[in-house]
Scaffold this motif. Structure first.
Motif, PDB file in Angstrom:
ATOM      1  N   MET B 372      25.240  18.051 -32.671  1.00  0.00           N
ATOM      2  CA  MET B 372      26.563  18.333 -31.686  1.00  0.00           C
ATOM      3  C   MET B 372      26.103  19.350 -30.819  1.00  0.00           C
ATOM      4  SD  MET B 372      30.153  18.905 -33.582  1.00  0.00           S
ATOM      5  CE  MET B 372      31.044  17.519 -34.264  1.00  0.00           C
ATOM      6  N   GLN B 373      25.702  20.582 -31.098  1.00  0.00           N
ATOM      7  CA  GLN B 373      25.166  21.524 -30.160  1.00  0.00           C
ATOM      8  C   GLN B 373      23.995  21.242 -29.377  1.00  0.00           C
ATOM      9  OE1 GLN B 373      24.796  24.600 -33.010  1.00  0.00           O
ATOM     10  NE2 GLN B 373      27.051  24.779 -33.145  1.00  0.00           N
ATOM     11  N   SER B 374      22.967  20.699 -30.053  1.00  0.00           N
ATOM     12  CA  SER B 374      21.439  20.467 -29.568  1.00  0.00           C
ATOM     13  C   SER B 374      21.575  18.992 -28.654  1.00  0.00           C
ATOM     14  CB  SER B 374      20.399  20.283 -30.405  1.00  0.00           C
ATOM     15  OG  SER B 374      20.367  21.641 -31.354  1.00  0.00           O
ATOM     16  N   MET B 378      28.840  14.211 -30.228  1.00  0.00           N
ATOM     17  CA  MET B 378      30.146  14.080 -30.889  1.00  0.00           C
ATOM     18  C   MET B 378      30.274  12.711 -31.553  1.00  0.00           C
ATOM     19  SD  MET B 378      31.795  16.606 -29.930  1.00  0.00           S
ATOM     20  CE  MET B 378      33.551  16.422 -30.691  1.00  0.00           C
ATOM     21  N   PHE B 379      29.495  11.674 -31.280  1.00  0.00           N
ATOM     22  CA  PHE B 379      29.430  10.411 -31.875  1.00  0.00           C
ATOM     23  C   PHE B 379      27.905  10.251 -32.340  1.00  0.00           C
ATOM     24  CE2 PHE B 379      33.336   9.383 -30.636  1.00  0.00           C
ATOM     25  CZ  PHE B 379      33.879   9.877 -29.296  1.00  0.00           C
ATOM     26  N   VAL B 380      27.448   9.583 -33.367  1.00  0.00           N
ATOM     27  CA  VAL B 380      26.340   9.021 -33.917  1.00  0.00           C
ATOM     28  C   VAL B 380      26.376   7.302 -33.534  1.00  0.00           C
ATOM     29  CG1 VAL B 380      24.476   8.920 -35.520  1.00  0.00           C
ATOM     30  CG2 VAL B 380      25.907  11.098 -35.097  1.00  0.00           C
ATOM     31  N   GLY B 403      23.235   9.325 -24.277  1.00  0.00           N
ATOM     32  CA  GLY B 403      23.138  10.206 -22.830  1.00  0.00           C
ATOM     33  C   GLY B 403      24.169  10.862 -23.148  1.00  0.00           C
ATOM     34  N   ASP B 404      25.085  11.571 -22.013  1.00  0.00           N
ATOM     35  CA  ASP B 404      25.923  12.606 -22.284  1.00  0.00           C
ATOM     36  C   ASP B 404      27.102  12.011 -22.925  1.00  0.00           C
ATOM     37  OD1 ASP B 404      25.296  13.966 -18.961  1.00  0.00           O
ATOM     38  OD2 ASP B 404      24.479  14.389 -20.750  1.00  0.00           O
ATOM     39  N   THR B 405      27.631  10.749 -22.772  1.00  0.00           N
ATOM     40  CA  THR B 405      28.590  10.310 -23.532  1.00  0.00           C
ATOM     41  C   THR B 405      28.406  10.058 -25.226  1.00  0.00           C
ATOM     42  OG1 THR B 405      29.024   9.044 -21.450  1.00  0.00           O
ATOM     43  CG2 THR B 405      30.713   8.419 -23.402  1.00  0.00           C
ATOM     44  N   MET B 406      27.510   9.362 -25.484  1.00  0.00           N
ATOM     45  CA  MET B 406      26.965   8.849 -26.842  1.00  0.00           C
ATOM     46  C   MET B 406      26.110   9.937 -27.490  1.00  0.00           C
ATOM     47  SD  MET B 406      28.572   6.451 -28.203  1.00  0.00           S
ATOM     48  CE  MET B 406      29.755   5.766 -27.360  1.00  0.00           C
ATOM     49  N   GLY B 407      25.636  11.001 -26.789  1.00  0.00           N
ATOM     50  CA  GLY B 407      24.848  12.072 -27.438  1.00  0.00           C
ATOM     51  C   GLY B 407      23.337  11.488 -27.378  1.00  0.00           C
TER      52      GLY B 407
END
Lengths: 167, 476
Positions: B372-374, B378-380, B403-407
């Motif tokens: 989450m932090q790195s 929020m989603f995988v 990306g920013d939405t899906m990590g």
């Protein structure tokens, strides 16, 4: 052109080529010596860094072996491991040593001490396998030279990013 | 035990799904813990927790206005039979919050200006200030106030798992925040075949046997603050009745709950100290697992069934949907409660249909919090390829989605891990992208390993963490 003049020109050309070869060999030898000096300096840097790092980690491992390292300690240890692997790239045991990837869980002090001990032994092997640069003969060879430049930083090209493979 | 799936003959099992499968005849012995809504990284769960506090603030406003009758009316909640949770030994009809308990709560606040001014930070605090309120009533109150939230969740789960919904099922006593009143209504919901009443699903990850903030745990704080040990010779020592257990030397007599609650409501500093401690330790608050999901023999049996299904699936487009459904069930079984609420989805990239599963990252362990932090996960995302050979563009497809939405961390799942194409391409993407993207790759063999770990009650986080570490080291 008379045959004498031709012969004279050929002699001069050969003389020039020999001189150029000699200068080239000297430059290569100079560069080789500078690289060896850089390697030797790198060894002493790592040896000195390891003394402090090992003592600190060993103390903490004795107090709390199961405790995880702090992020700062881990960063320092990983940088040290990368430098050690760069210096001792032909050592198969050091080649198997890996940096720590915390991924949320930092390694424990006892694991750090184990790895530092491996590197300490690697440095001892390095000194044995590179006797020449630690010998008086090397110092004597160096004294015969007047270098125009400083020895390069051995660790300078260590962090160049790898491109990876496309396909 | 008559679980819904068996009664309705649905081919999914408790192990496959994110919610508690209702036992249509008897309440499951678990309750909703509002603290698990509070500590969830999901915005909709945190919002639900906010609604609980909003409800209670409204109740306290009416107490401040002197309208105790209205405050009591707001607090009265029947046992929500629709969710099938609680401590009733037989059947599904419990007691809820009746007029007497509602009156007790309202008067507790009326009689304590300090408490009225402070309000509640968590509604579970009611257990510590009102003797008649226990874990069951906290769960009942939560379920009633958040009934609309649970209705939405139930409808979503029915859609994900193709469960039957009946139109216009009557639901009583849900809270309408716009009108700030209890209402009845009709919703599309699954129906309990035993009673013909509505069924509401509850996420497994907000259920506990006892709430994180509970009376027994609070007693330690209370004793430290208010009770001191007395010696055997002290006149302050309570005389024991004959036959009663003798007190240990120096140990104070246990205070009855009404006294503890009264003292606490007048001395809110101790309450605050306890709540501060519990909030600080929020990362340790985890849901209670269903007892069926801790039975190794049953888990092993279920894992074997999933492995057999996986082995029987052919590669290619024909079995693509079956593959997606099976991997969905495998990942839910293996990764709960770390990754939850997996949603299958399809998208198109350059004319190709791509099947994904998107799970919510609950951040329950260090590794998931690290993602989450790195990597802002929020989603995988799990991208599924029902084929053996992975080519470069397969890896590119998941990379473009991250990306920013899906990590920036995702997992590619295919049938095998043949060749070096996948690794080389993932390494290239890692080195090329800024900020970095990490894609791991799981095959059928890895899914089998995960199933073995899960059925042995081991935590699969270590497996994924090790895979991640190996990838990061190999690209050094």
């Amino acid at each position: 052109m008379t045959p004498q003049e031709k012969a004279r020109q050929t002699r001069e050309r050969k003389k020039r080529e020999e001189e150029e070869r000699r200068i080239q060999e000297e430059k290569e030898r100079e560069q080789e010596l500078l690289n060896l000096v850089a390697k030797k300096q790198a060894f002493y840097i790592l040896e000195s860094e390891l003394d402090g790092l090992y003592d600190e980690m060993d103390k903490l491992a004795k107090k709390a072996p199961n405790e995880p390292t702090t992020p700062l300690q881990l960063k320092i240890v990983n940088n040290f491991i990368k430098k050690a692997k760069h210096l001792m790239s032909s050592d198969t045991i050091i080649d198997e040593v890996e940096v720590f990837v915390p991924a949320g869980d930092n390694p424990e002090y006892r694991d750090i001490v184990t790895v530092l001990r491996q590197i300490r032994q690697g440095l001892q092997r390095f000194k044995t396998n590179n006797r020449y640069i630690f010998s008086k003969d090397f110092d004597s060879d160096l004294s015969d030279w007047e270098f125009d430049e400083e020895p390069p930083d051995f660790f300078a090209d260590m962090n160049k990013p790898q491109d990876g493979t496309t396909e | 035990m008559a679980l819904l799936n068996k009664v309705l003959n649905i081919p999914i099992r408790q192990e496959d799904v994110d919610f508690v499968m209702p036992d249509v005849d008897v309440d499951r012995r678990l309750g909703i813990d509002p603290f698990l809504l509070y500590r969830s990284p999901r915005p909709d769960f945190q919002q639900a927790h906010g609604l609980l506090l909003k409800f209670f603030r409204g109740v306290l406003e009416t107490v401040k206005e002197g309208n105790l009758e209205r405050a009591q009316h707001l607090l009265i909640c029947p046992e929500p039979g629709e969710i099938g949770l609680g401590y009733t030994k037989h059947g599904t009809a419990g007691s809820g919050i009746g007029p007497e308990i509602a009156r007790e709560i309202a008067y507790t606040f009326k009689n304590s200006p300090a408490l009225l001014a402070r309000g509640l930070r968590h509604i579970e605090e009611l257990q510590l200030i009102c003797p008649g309120v226990g874990p069951d009533r906290i769960s009942d109150l939560t379920a009633n106030v958040l009934k609309l939230f649970l209705i939405g969740y139930t409808q979503e789960q029915c859609k994900s798992w193709s469960l039957p919904l009946t139109k216009d099922v009557p639901i009583s006593h849900y809270f309408d925040f716009d009108e700030f009143a209890w209402r009845d209504g009709y919703f599309a919901l699954p129906v309990n075949p035993s009673t013909d009443g509505p069924l509401l699903f509850v996420p497994r990850r907000i259920l506990r046997i006892l709430p994180w903030i509970n009376y027994d745990d609070y007693l330690g704080e209370y004793k430290r603050a208010f009770l001191k040990p007395v010696s055997r010779s002290s006149s302050l020592r309570l005389k024991t009745r004959s036959g009663a257990k003798k007190q240990e030397e120096g140990e104070p007599a246990p205070a009855p709950k009404p006294i503890v609650c009264k003292v606490t409501s007048q001395n809110t500093a101790t309450l605050d100290a306890y709540i501060d401690r519990k909030e600080k330790d929020a990362a340790s608050a985890e849901p209670s697992e269903l007892s069926a999901l801790q039975d190794r023999a049953k888990l092993k049996e279920h894992a074997e069934l999933l492995k057999q299904e996986l082995a029987a699936l052919r590669t290619g487009n024909e079995d693509a949907y079956k593959y997606q459904d099976l991997v969905h069930r495998i990942l839910t079984f293996c990764f709960h409660p770390h990754l939850t609420d997996g949603k299958p989805q399809e998208r198109t990239h350059a004319g190709t249909i791509i099947r994904d599963l998107v799970f919510t990252n609950e951040g329950t362990r260090n590794f998931w919090r690290y993602l989450m932090q790195s990597y802002v996960n929020m989603f995988v995302v799990f991208e599924l390829k029902n084929k053996n050979e992975i080519i470069g563009s397969d890896v590119d497809q998941i990379a473009t989605y991250l990306g920013d939405t899906m990590g920036r961390f995702g997992i590619l799942v295919s049938r095998t891990l043949e060749g070096s194409t996948s690794f080389n391409r993932r390494k290239y993407i890692f080195n090329k992208e800024a900020p970095r993207k990490v894609i791991l790759h799981l095959s059928d063999k890895n899914l089998v390993e995960l199933l073995d770990l899960r059925s042995a009650l081991a935590d699969v986080t270590d497996f994924i963490q090790t895979l991640y570490r190996k990838f990061m080291i190999s690209i050094e």
